[in-house]
Design an enzyme around this catalytic site. Sequence first.
Site, PDB file in Angstrom:
ATOM      1  CG  HIS A 179     -38.142 -20.036 -21.008  1.00 38.99           C
ATOM      2  ND1 HIS A 179     -37.214 -20.333 -20.023  1.00 38.99           N
ATOM      3  CD2 HIS A 179     -37.428 -19.811 -22.142  1.00 38.99           C
ATOM      4  CE1 HIS A 179     -35.998 -20.280 -20.546  1.00 38.99           C
ATOM      5  NE2 HIS A 179     -36.087 -19.975 -21.823  1.00 38.99           N
ATOM      6  CG  ASP A 197     -36.528  -9.038 -25.942  1.00 43.67           C
ATOM      7  OD1 ASP A 197     -37.429  -8.363 -26.475  1.00 43.67           O
ATOM      8  OD2 ASP A 197     -36.599  -9.461 -24.771  1.00 43.67           O
ATOM      9  NE  ARG A 199     -21.612 -49.962 -16.057  1.00 37.30           N
ATOM     10  CZ  ARG A 199     -20.912 -48.865 -15.987  1.00 37.30           C
ATOM     11  NH1 ARG A 199     -21.429 -47.804 -15.417  1.00 37.30           N
ATOM     12  NH2 ARG A 199     -19.722 -48.824 -16.486  1.00 37.30           N
TER      13      ARG A 199
END
Length: 349
Positions: A169, A79, A32
């Site tokens: 981020h 957080d 392939r």
Amino acid sequence: MTTSGSSTAIWEERWHPLREEWVIVAAHRQDRPWSGETVPQEQQHVPHYVDDCYLCPGNARVSGVVNPIYDGVFVFDNDHPCVGQNASANPSPPAGIYQNRPAQGIARVVCYTPRHDLSLAQLEPVEIENLLAAWQREYVDLGRVSNIKHVLIFENKGDVVGVSNPHPHCQIYATNFVFKTIETEASASRRHFANTGGPLFQEIIEAERRDGARIICESDLSIAFVPYFARYAYEVYVAPKRTYPSLADLNESDVTDFAAVLKETLVRFDNLWQMSFPYVMALHQAPVDGLDHRGFHFHVEFHPPLRKPNLLKYLAGPEIGGGNFLSDTSPEQKAAELRALPATHYSVR
Ligand SMILES: [Zn+2]
Ligand SMILES: [Zn+2]
């Protein structure tokens, strides 16, 4: 008589000198050939700013803190940290042979840019340099905290690695322990340095350059390659050519050079299937545990989970059950695919 066809296949184990384990490569070289597959793109329009994104400038996060109207790189304490400095110093001891210890640390989030719609590959070189400078500061600052032994900087990118927010981020875990892979790399590097007087990773770069078949791109000071012992199809290491234990040891011109090779690598990833290429990126830097890490060579590792646009590398019997990776792709062929791509991002051509 039958022919085995073995000349077109790889059946071998390759030694991973940094992880100190064998990688099984069972790949049919001629199988392939790459046919230029791309992901059918519904070019959905992603806006520059999204009002319910907790990383966009000016938006409130779950903690109630409002992000500043930042302009460039923005760093804040996570957080929902996975490690915290408030962990009990003396967890209650378990039974018998079991052991425990406190997991303490500092977790931070680094937004690369205020732009919600961009990826690291699409940032301007100077923006990537600014990001690298921020990573340098974080490594130094967090490394100075008394109980911190290691600073892990990493980016999980894409739905397939569980990231729901595309705002570009990364995360930082500064911990009171050294992550396993780094610990193994650090001890292998330290042993090699003691035995030979040189860094182990220098020998990897030397072997890659002597062979040449797996190099993606290089400059005077930096190099990107699919390592000989790659565990993932499109695994790539990006490294400075000189040995620096951490990114923080690179001077300004090293950083500029490194940023260019990093960007070119990321652009080639995106160009492969003309999609935002998912990966786990990790900066491998020397621990800050006070041991001798002169032989540790800073590098960035990319572990892309996809083998094809819609095909994940599943971790199964060999990896989970047996503990060694089985790769059914040839690192040489995958490197050739990446090398053959344009060095300009498809979105701007
Ligand atoms: Zn956003
Ligand atoms: Zn590494």
